[in-house]
Write a protein that holds these residues in place. Sequence first.
Motif, mmCIF file in Angstrom:
data_model
loop_
_atom_site.group_PDB
_atom_site.id
_atom_site.type_symbol
_atom_site.label_atom_id
_atom_site.label_comp_id
_atom_site.label_asym_id
_atom_site.label_seq_id
_atom_site.Cartn_x
_atom_site.Cartn_y
_atom_site.Cartn_z
ATOM 1 N N ALA A 198 0.839 -1.203 0.000
ATOM 2 C CA ALA A 198 0.000 0.000 0.000
ATOM 3 C C ALA A 198 0.871 1.248 0.000
ATOM 4 N N GLN A 199 0.336 2.320 -0.564
ATOM 5 C CA GLN A 199 1.118 3.547 -0.718
ATOM 6 C C GLN A 199 1.583 4.096 0.622
ATOM 7 N N ASP A 200 0.757 3.976 1.663
ATOM 8 C CA ASP A 200 1.153 4.512 2.963
ATOM 9 C C ASP A 200 2.252 3.686 3.632
ATOM 10 N N GLU A 201 2.566 2.512 3.077
ATOM 11 C CA GLU A 201 3.674 1.722 3.602
ATOM 12 C C GLU A 201 5.008 2.179 3.026
#
Length: 195
Positions: free
Chosen positions: A52-55
Motif C-alpha cells: 500500500a502507498q502509505d507503507e
Amino acid sequence: SIGLSTLYRNLNHEFYKTWVGLFDRENPNLTRGYLQLSCFIIGPNERPPVHAQDEDFGDDVDAVDSDEDDDAIARRIESIKRAQGIMQVSTPDVIDKSYQMTVIVARAQGLPKMDSKIAKEGTVNPFVSARINGCVLTTAHKNNSAHPKFNSKLQFPIFYPILNNKITMRIWSRHAGLKANMFIASIPEHPDPLD
C-alpha cells in the motif's frame, strides 16, 4: 546471512520492513544493534510484491496540511524524517526469542584414504565442522581412522526471527604441520534420492 530457501518459503517470497537483531560472533547472546530490511525473490515472468502507498517511504515535506493542529503537524514531520532516515530510532519492536540447537555427530564410515605428498599416504585424521548462522563448531579429530566414532554434541545459539535455516556440515582431515585442513566431503544440499 539470509537463506534463499527461507526467503522463498516466506509469504510472497519476501521479508518486508523486517527488524532483525545483529549479533557478535564472539558473543552471540548479546544484541549489538538492529537492522530493518526488505528483500524479495522473483522468478521469470513474476512481478515484485506491491505494498500500500502509505507503507512506502515518502520524501515530500510539503505534504503537511495547513488545517492540521500543531501536534498533528509535528507528528507528520517526525514521520517524514523517520522515513528519510534522518531521525535515530529507538530500540525497534523485535521479537527477541533465543533457542539452543543441538547437532549430534555420531560416527562416519568408509572415509577415503588421503593421497597427499605432505600427509602420510593412507592416513586420515577426520573431524566434522558444522556451520549455522555464521557460527562454526567442530568435533575433536580422530587419529588415523576411516571409521571414526565422534559421539560429539555441538550446541548453537539460534535467534528468532530465523533468516537462514541452512546447516552446512563438512568432514575434514587434520594433518600436523599443514596450514590448512584437507577437505574430504560435505552433505549435499539436495541429496540424490538414489544414494
